[in-house]
Design a protein around this motif. Sequence first.
Motif, mmCIF file in Angstrom:
data_model
loop_
_atom_site.group_PDB
_atom_site.id
_atom_site.type_symbol
_atom_site.label_atom_id
_atom_site.label_comp_id
_atom_site.label_asym_id
_atom_site.label_seq_id
_atom_site.Cartn_x
_atom_site.Cartn_y
_atom_site.Cartn_z
ATOM 1 N N PHE A 89 0.899 -1.167 -0.104
ATOM 2 C CA PHE A 89 -0.084 -0.161 0.029
ATOM 3 C C PHE A 89 0.953 1.291 0.009
ATOM 4 O O PHE A 89 1.695 1.527 0.745
ATOM 5 C CB PHE A 89 -0.910 -0.049 1.297
ATOM 6 C CG PHE A 89 -2.071 -0.738 1.208
ATOM 7 C CD1 PHE A 89 -1.925 -2.208 2.125
ATOM 8 C CD2 PHE A 89 -2.912 -0.698 0.684
ATOM 9 C CE1 PHE A 89 -2.586 -3.292 2.038
ATOM 10 C CE2 PHE A 89 -4.020 -1.571 0.905
ATOM 11 C CZ PHE A 89 -3.933 -2.861 1.577
ATOM 12 N N PHE A 102 -4.691 5.726 2.511
ATOM 13 C CA PHE A 102 -4.230 4.765 2.055
ATOM 14 C C PHE A 102 -4.614 4.414 0.497
ATOM 15 O O PHE A 102 -5.973 4.781 0.093
ATOM 16 C CB PHE A 102 -4.518 3.477 2.687
ATOM 17 C CG PHE A 102 -3.592 2.921 3.810
ATOM 18 C CD1 PHE A 102 -3.793 4.024 5.068
ATOM 19 C CD2 PHE A 102 -2.585 2.105 4.058
ATOM 20 C CE1 PHE A 102 -2.866 3.549 6.129
ATOM 21 C CE2 PHE A 102 -1.964 1.932 5.027
ATOM 22 C CZ PHE A 102 -2.120 2.536 6.268
ATOM 23 N N GLY A 103 -3.946 4.088 -0.371
ATOM 24 C CA GLY A 103 -4.286 3.555 -1.627
ATOM 25 C C GLY A 103 -4.948 2.046 -1.673
ATOM 26 O O GLY A 103 -5.027 1.564 -0.595
ATOM 27 N N ASP A 104 -5.433 1.680 -2.697
ATOM 28 C CA ASP A 104 -5.952 0.384 -2.718
ATOM 29 C C ASP A 104 -5.171 -0.948 -2.713
ATOM 30 O O ASP A 104 -5.903 -1.767 -2.167
ATOM 31 C CB ASP A 104 -6.813 0.183 -4.182
ATOM 32 C CG ASP A 104 -7.770 1.083 -4.417
ATOM 33 O OD1 ASP A 104 -8.148 1.642 -5.502
ATOM 34 O OD2 ASP A 104 -8.535 1.277 -3.225
ATOM 35 N N GLN B 41 -10.402 -4.912 0.999
ATOM 36 C CA GLN B 41 -10.179 -3.544 0.741
ATOM 37 C C GLN B 41 -9.180 -2.839 1.196
ATOM 38 O O GLN B 41 -8.354 -3.202 2.136
ATOM 39 C CB GLN B 41 -11.635 -3.076 1.199
ATOM 40 C CG GLN B 41 -12.708 -3.580 0.477
ATOM 41 C CD GLN B 41 -13.938 -2.844 0.604
ATOM 42 O OE1 GLN B 41 -14.087 -1.673 1.231
ATOM 43 N NE2 GLN B 41 -15.305 -3.571 0.568
ATOM 44 N N LYS B 42 -9.112 -1.515 1.013
ATOM 45 C CA LYS B 42 -8.037 -0.837 1.593
ATOM 46 C C LYS B 42 -8.081 -0.321 2.797
ATOM 47 O O LYS B 42 -9.417 -0.447 3.438
ATOM 48 C CB LYS B 42 -7.553 0.530 0.687
ATOM 49 C CG LYS B 42 -8.755 1.542 0.589
ATOM 50 C CD LYS B 42 -8.386 2.585 -0.275
ATOM 51 C CE LYS B 42 -9.529 3.505 -0.402
ATOM 52 N NZ LYS B 42 -9.339 4.615 -1.446
ATOM 53 N N VAL B 43 -7.091 -0.115 3.693
ATOM 54 C CA VAL B 43 -7.238 0.394 4.936
ATOM 55 C C VAL B 43 -7.648 1.989 5.281
ATOM 56 O O VAL B 43 -7.466 2.776 4.248
ATOM 57 C CB VAL B 43 -5.716 0.401 5.422
ATOM 58 C CG1 VAL B 43 -5.693 1.014 7.037
ATOM 59 C CG2 VAL B 43 -4.999 -0.854 5.542
ATOM 60 N N GLU B 44 -8.866 2.033 5.951
ATOM 61 C CA GLU B 44 -9.533 3.406 5.908
ATOM 62 C C GLU B 44 -9.252 3.924 7.461
ATOM 63 O O GLU B 44 -9.333 3.226 8.423
ATOM 64 C CB GLU B 44 -10.843 3.166 5.824
ATOM 65 C CG GLU B 44 -11.455 2.394 4.763
ATOM 66 C CD GLU B 44 -12.928 2.078 4.552
ATOM 67 O OE1 GLU B 44 -13.687 2.851 3.989
ATOM 68 O OE2 GLU B 44 -13.253 1.090 5.340
#
Lengths: 112, 114
Positions: A89, A102-104, B41-44
């Motif tokens: 990431f 963060f990106g995907d 999914q990505k980290v949020e």
Amino acid sequence: GESVGLHLPTLSVQEGDNSIINCAYSNSASDYFIWYKQESGKGPQFIIDIRSNMDKRQGQRVTVLLNKTVKHLSLQIAATQPGDSAVYFCAESSGNAGKSTFGDGTTLTVKP
Amino acid sequence: EPEVTQTPSHQVTQMGQEVILRCVPISNHLYFYWYRQILGQKVEFLVSFYNNEISEKSEIFDDQFSVERPDGSNFTLKIRSTKLEDSAMYFCASSVKRGGETQYFGPGTRLLVL
């Protein structure tokens, strides 16, 4: 709003080859960029960072390149090893904003 | 090497129940964060915390969420009435400074809401 994205969701390389993982960001105010490695079932692990006043930074087997003109960030891994297989990431933060955006993620698979 | 720790590693709960996720940040760090990652999914970002106050929170961090630093070492995330969509990995992170500094992440708590 700001967003951080990666160009490819997956990357497969042969052991010993160099890997390049790319990331694009949209927030021109971003001044700090980080690459994280996440192995299955674990938290993001810091790899390398770069500030906006630099365009290149090297670590052990890793190099981060920053092109602010086109808002592009890349992570280069030299002599990729099976242990490098993970999700990578990119993330950014700006000024006093403590949070990381963060990106995907790109899944890197290293074939023996 | 100092590290962020989190407990429990896994938590299964019924919808509507309260859960508390616990974190012990690195001891000399002053800024604390919670993030979540839905599977695949990505980290949020959820929330950042400094000096016993919330510094910033995201849209995800609604009234059902709260954070607390009950003592000098623990940092907790409480979800008052869990929903199915709260199922995710929850990561705690800490840093020495606020912006432009490395955040160190814990191993995460996997929360499953049934």
